[in-house]
Motif scaffolding. Structure first.
Motif, PDB file in Angstrom:
ATOM      1  N   GLY A 141    -128.517 -46.737  52.556  1.00  0.00           N
ATOM      2  CA  GLY A 141    -128.098 -45.351  52.782  1.00  0.00           C
ATOM      3  C   GLY A 141    -128.238 -44.892  54.229  1.00  0.00           C
ATOM      4  O   GLY A 141    -128.055 -43.716  54.522  1.00  0.00           O
ATOM      5  N   TYR A 142    -128.561 -45.809  55.100  1.00  0.00           N
ATOM      6  CA  TYR A 142    -128.688 -45.502  56.524  1.00  0.00           C
ATOM      7  C   TYR A 142    -128.377 -46.776  57.290  1.00  0.00           C
ATOM      8  O   TYR A 142    -128.857 -47.828  56.892  1.00  0.00           O
ATOM      9  CB  TYR A 142    -130.105 -45.050  56.850  1.00  0.00           C
ATOM     10  CG  TYR A 142    -130.295 -44.611  58.305  1.00  0.00           C
ATOM     11  CD1 TYR A 142    -130.175 -43.275  58.668  1.00  0.00           C
ATOM     12  CD2 TYR A 142    -130.592 -45.549  59.294  1.00  0.00           C
ATOM     13  CE1 TYR A 142    -130.341 -42.880  59.987  1.00  0.00           C
ATOM     14  CE2 TYR A 142    -130.749 -45.150  60.614  1.00  0.00           C
ATOM     15  CZ  TYR A 142    -130.635 -43.826  60.957  1.00  0.00           C
ATOM     16  OH  TYR A 142    -130.787 -43.429  62.262  1.00  0.00           O
ATOM     17  N   PRO A 143    -127.605 -46.749  58.357  1.00  0.00           N
ATOM     18  CA  PRO A 143    -126.905 -45.600  58.910  1.00  0.00           C
ATOM     19  C   PRO A 143    -125.653 -45.235  58.116  1.00  0.00           C
ATOM     20  O   PRO A 143    -125.057 -46.065  57.459  1.00  0.00           O
ATOM     21  CB  PRO A 143    -126.521 -46.084  60.313  1.00  0.00           C
ATOM     22  CG  PRO A 143    -126.435 -47.577  60.208  1.00  0.00           C
ATOM     23  CD  PRO A 143    -127.419 -47.976  59.147  1.00  0.00           C
ATOM     24  N   ARG A 144    -125.294 -43.964  58.217  1.00  0.00           N
ATOM     25  CA  ARG A 144    -124.095 -43.453  57.549  1.00  0.00           C
ATOM     26  C   ARG A 144    -123.098 -42.878  58.540  1.00  0.00           C
ATOM     27  O   ARG A 144    -122.007 -42.465  58.137  1.00  0.00           O
ATOM     28  CB  ARG A 144    -124.479 -42.344  56.570  1.00  0.00           C
ATOM     29  CG  ARG A 144    -124.733 -42.785  55.155  1.00  0.00           C
ATOM     30  CD  ARG A 144    -125.143 -41.555  54.375  1.00  0.00           C
ATOM     31  NE  ARG A 144    -124.804 -41.624  52.983  1.00  0.00           N
ATOM     32  CZ  ARG A 144    -125.638 -42.028  52.030  1.00  0.00           C
ATOM     33  NH1 ARG A 144    -126.847 -42.422  52.317  1.00  0.00           N
ATOM     34  NH2 ARG A 144    -125.242 -42.023  50.772  1.00  0.00           N
ATOM     35  N   ASP A 178    -130.419 -58.632  60.618  1.00  0.00           N
ATOM     36  CA  ASP A 178    -129.967 -59.993  60.324  1.00  0.00           C
ATOM     37  C   ASP A 178    -128.611 -59.994  59.634  1.00  0.00           C
ATOM     38  O   ASP A 178    -127.762 -60.812  59.928  1.00  0.00           O
ATOM     39  CB  ASP A 178    -130.983 -60.703  59.427  1.00  0.00           C
ATOM     40  CG  ASP A 178    -132.293 -60.926  60.156  1.00  0.00           C
ATOM     41  OD1 ASP A 178    -132.257 -61.549  61.226  1.00  0.00           O
ATOM     42  OD2 ASP A 178    -133.335 -60.448  59.671  1.00  0.00           O
ATOM     43  N   ARG A 179    -128.439 -59.077  58.668  1.00  0.00           N
ATOM     44  CA  ARG A 179    -127.185 -59.036  57.926  1.00  0.00           C
ATOM     45  C   ARG A 179    -126.881 -57.632  57.444  1.00  0.00           C
ATOM     46  O   ARG A 179    -127.781 -56.844  57.196  1.00  0.00           O
ATOM     47  CB  ARG A 179    -127.262 -59.924  56.667  1.00  0.00           C
ATOM     48  CG  ARG A 179    -127.346 -61.392  56.979  1.00  0.00           C
ATOM     49  CD  ARG A 179    -126.042 -61.918  57.555  1.00  0.00           C
ATOM     50  NE  ARG A 179    -125.111 -62.248  56.502  1.00  0.00           N
ATOM     51  CZ  ARG A 179    -125.157 -63.392  55.825  1.00  0.00           C
ATOM     52  NH1 ARG A 179    -126.047 -64.292  56.105  1.00  0.00           N
ATOM     53  NH2 ARG A 179    -124.277 -63.639  54.888  1.00  0.00           N
ATOM     54  N   VAL A 180    -125.580 -57.376  57.300  1.00  0.00           N
ATOM     55  CA  VAL A 180    -125.124 -56.125  56.691  1.00  0.00           C
ATOM     56  C   VAL A 180    -124.271 -56.515  55.481  1.00  0.00           C
ATOM     57  O   VAL A 180    -123.286 -57.231  55.625  1.00  0.00           O
ATOM     58  CB  VAL A 180    -124.284 -55.297  57.686  1.00  0.00           C
ATOM     59  CG1 VAL A 180    -123.736 -54.042  57.014  1.00  0.00           C
ATOM     60  CG2 VAL A 180    -125.111 -54.931  58.915  1.00  0.00           C
ATOM     61  N   LEU A 200    -118.028 -47.700  59.784  1.00  0.00           N
ATOM     62  CA  LEU A 200    -119.169 -48.462  60.304  1.00  0.00           C
ATOM     63  C   LEU A 200    -119.044 -49.956  60.018  1.00  0.00           C
ATOM     64  O   LEU A 200    -119.577 -50.783  60.767  1.00  0.00           O
ATOM     65  CB  LEU A 200    -120.485 -47.970  59.684  1.00  0.00           C
ATOM     66  CG  LEU A 200    -121.219 -46.836  60.383  1.00  0.00           C
ATOM     67  CD1 LEU A 200    -120.347 -45.631  60.620  1.00  0.00           C
ATOM     68  CD2 LEU A 200    -122.451 -46.442  59.581  1.00  0.00           C
ATOM     69  N   THR A 201    -118.353 -50.280  58.929  1.00  0.00           N
ATOM     70  CA  THR A 201    -118.280 -51.707  58.580  1.00  0.00           C
ATOM     71  C   THR A 201    -117.538 -52.481  59.677  1.00  0.00           C
ATOM     72  O   THR A 201    -117.868 -53.623  59.951  1.00  0.00           O
ATOM     73  CB  THR A 201    -117.590 -51.929  57.212  1.00  0.00           C
ATOM     74  OG1 THR A 201    -116.305 -51.322  57.243  1.00  0.00           O
ATOM     75  CG2 THR A 201    -118.413 -51.346  56.091  1.00  0.00           C
ATOM     76  N   TYR A 228    -119.989 -53.437  62.394  1.00  0.00           N
ATOM     77  CA  TYR A 228    -120.844 -54.571  62.046  1.00  0.00           C
ATOM     78  C   TYR A 228    -120.051 -55.867  61.902  1.00  0.00           C
ATOM     79  O   TYR A 228    -120.563 -56.947  62.175  1.00  0.00           O
ATOM     80  CB  TYR A 228    -121.665 -54.259  60.797  1.00  0.00           C
ATOM     81  CG  TYR A 228    -122.750 -53.225  61.074  1.00  0.00           C
ATOM     82  CD1 TYR A 228    -123.751 -53.492  62.007  1.00  0.00           C
ATOM     83  CD2 TYR A 228    -122.756 -51.997  60.444  1.00  0.00           C
ATOM     84  CE1 TYR A 228    -124.734 -52.559  62.291  1.00  0.00           C
ATOM     85  CE2 TYR A 228    -123.745 -51.054  60.712  1.00  0.00           C
ATOM     86  CZ  TYR A 228    -124.728 -51.341  61.644  1.00  0.00           C
ATOM     87  OH  TYR A 228    -125.702 -50.416  61.925  1.00  0.00           O
ATOM     88  N   ALA A 229    -118.794 -55.742  61.496  1.00  0.00           N
ATOM     89  CA  ALA A 229    -117.950 -56.937  61.415  1.00  0.00           C
ATOM     90  C   ALA A 229    -117.751 -57.515  62.814  1.00  0.00           C
ATOM     91  O   ALA A 229    -117.838 -58.724  63.021  1.00  0.00           O
ATOM     92  CB  ALA A 229    -116.602 -56.592  60.779  1.00  0.00           C
ATOM     93  N   GLU A 230    -117.526 -56.636  63.771  1.00  0.00           N
ATOM     94  CA  GLU A 230    -117.343 -57.078  65.153  1.00  0.00           C
ATOM     95  C   GLU A 230    -118.569 -57.806  65.692  1.00  0.00           C
ATOM     96  O   GLU A 230    -118.467 -58.705  66.498  1.00  0.00           O
ATOM     97  CB  GLU A 230    -117.084 -55.866  66.045  1.00  0.00           C
ATOM     98  CG  GLU A 230    -115.748 -55.859  66.733  1.00  0.00           C
ATOM     99  CD  GLU A 230    -115.466 -54.499  67.341  1.00  0.00           C
ATOM    100  OE1 GLU A 230    -116.210 -54.102  68.260  1.00  0.00           O
ATOM    101  OE2 GLU A 230    -114.526 -53.834  66.855  1.00  0.00           O
ATOM    102  N   ARG A 231    -119.727 -57.373  65.214  1.00  0.00           N
ATOM    103  CA  ARG A 231    -120.972 -58.020  65.645  1.00  0.00           C
ATOM    104  C   ARG A 231    -121.253 -59.307  64.868  1.00  0.00           C
ATOM    105  O   ARG A 231    -122.264 -59.958  65.089  1.00  0.00           O
ATOM    106  CB  ARG A 231    -122.159 -57.072  65.452  1.00  0.00           C
ATOM    107  CG  ARG A 231    -122.075 -55.819  66.287  1.00  0.00           C
ATOM    108  CD  ARG A 231    -123.339 -55.004  66.110  1.00  0.00           C
ATOM    109  NE  ARG A 231    -123.227 -53.697  66.724  1.00  0.00           N
ATOM    110  CZ  ARG A 231    -124.190 -52.780  66.695  1.00  0.00           C
ATOM    111  NH1 ARG A 231    -125.329 -53.046  66.080  1.00  0.00           N
ATOM    112  NH2 ARG A 231    -124.027 -51.618  67.279  1.00  0.00           N
TER     113      ARG A 231
END
Ligand code: ADP
Length: 187
Positions: free
Chosen positions: A85-88, A108-110, A155-156, A159-162
């Motif tokens: 529930g964070y970050p949003r 480590d992972r999202v 936001l996804t 994180y995908a870019e990372r």
């Protein structure tokens, strides 16, 4: 392991997070749960948060960021956590980056749980009947999904870019979904 669990309201994050945290031996840190505990306890933080939660809106970053920063410094979170529930918001992503950088750590992972809208609305309406959560009325549910789409879904991509993002299908039995996540995490 420092893991972030994302997904729309009703995708089953909370349910999966409890099981996963136990399996991974890390604390489950849910901003929604912390807010609800404060609401139940009638704390000033709870009084402030409730106004937003009941409307399906996000609690202001000024409140949320400090709360998470504080929680992440507890001893039990030193070696890992499952954040739910964070970050949003994009601003919260930046805040989390800085909190972790201060500790010399990183995610480590999202994991993003995916779910279709009709299914999540049905699940949330059902939860409303079973648990009576104040933010589970149909209008508020639709607003929460809208806010998620506008503010959190983007936001996804970050994180995908990372290279951190893993998408997992959240539809199906609870055990099946847990199995899929553990497979993806290689646990
Ligand atoms: P769900 O994922 O089912 O929408 P949560 O239990 O995670 O619900 O959160 C409930 C409510 O708490 C949100 O609708 C929002 O008002 C507030 N909240 C939780 N986390 C955050 C956050 N990171 N930033 C702002 N508000 C939040």
């Amino acid at each position: 392991m420092r893991i972030l669990l994302m997904g729309p309201p009703g995708a089953g994050k909370g349910t999966q997070a409890v099981v996963l945290a136990e399996r991974l031996g890390v604390p489950h840190i849910s901003t929604g749960d912390i807010f609800r505990a404060n609401v139940a306890g009638g704390t000033p933080l709870g009084v402030e948060a409730k106004r937003y939660m009941d409307a399906g809106e996000y609690v202001p970053d000024s409140v949320t960021n400090n709360m998470v920063r504080d929680r992440l410094t507890h001893d039990d979170a030193r070696n890992g956590f499952l954040l739910d529930g964070y970050p949003r918001t994009l601003a919260q992503v930046g805040e989390l980056d800085s909190m972790l950088a201060d500790e010399g750590t990183a995610l480590d992972r999202v994991v993003e749980l995916t779910a279709d809208t009709d299914e999540v609305v049905a699940r949330l309406l059902n939860r409303a009947l079973e648990q009576g959560r104040a933010d589970d009325t149909e209008d508020v549910i639709r607003r929460r999904l809208e806010v998620y789409g506008e503010q959190t879904a983007p936001l996804t991509a970050v994180y995908a870019e990372r290279g951190l993002l893993t998408q997992v299908d959240g539809m199906g039995a609870v055990d099946e979904v847990t199995g899929r996540i553990l497979d993806e995490l290689g646990v």
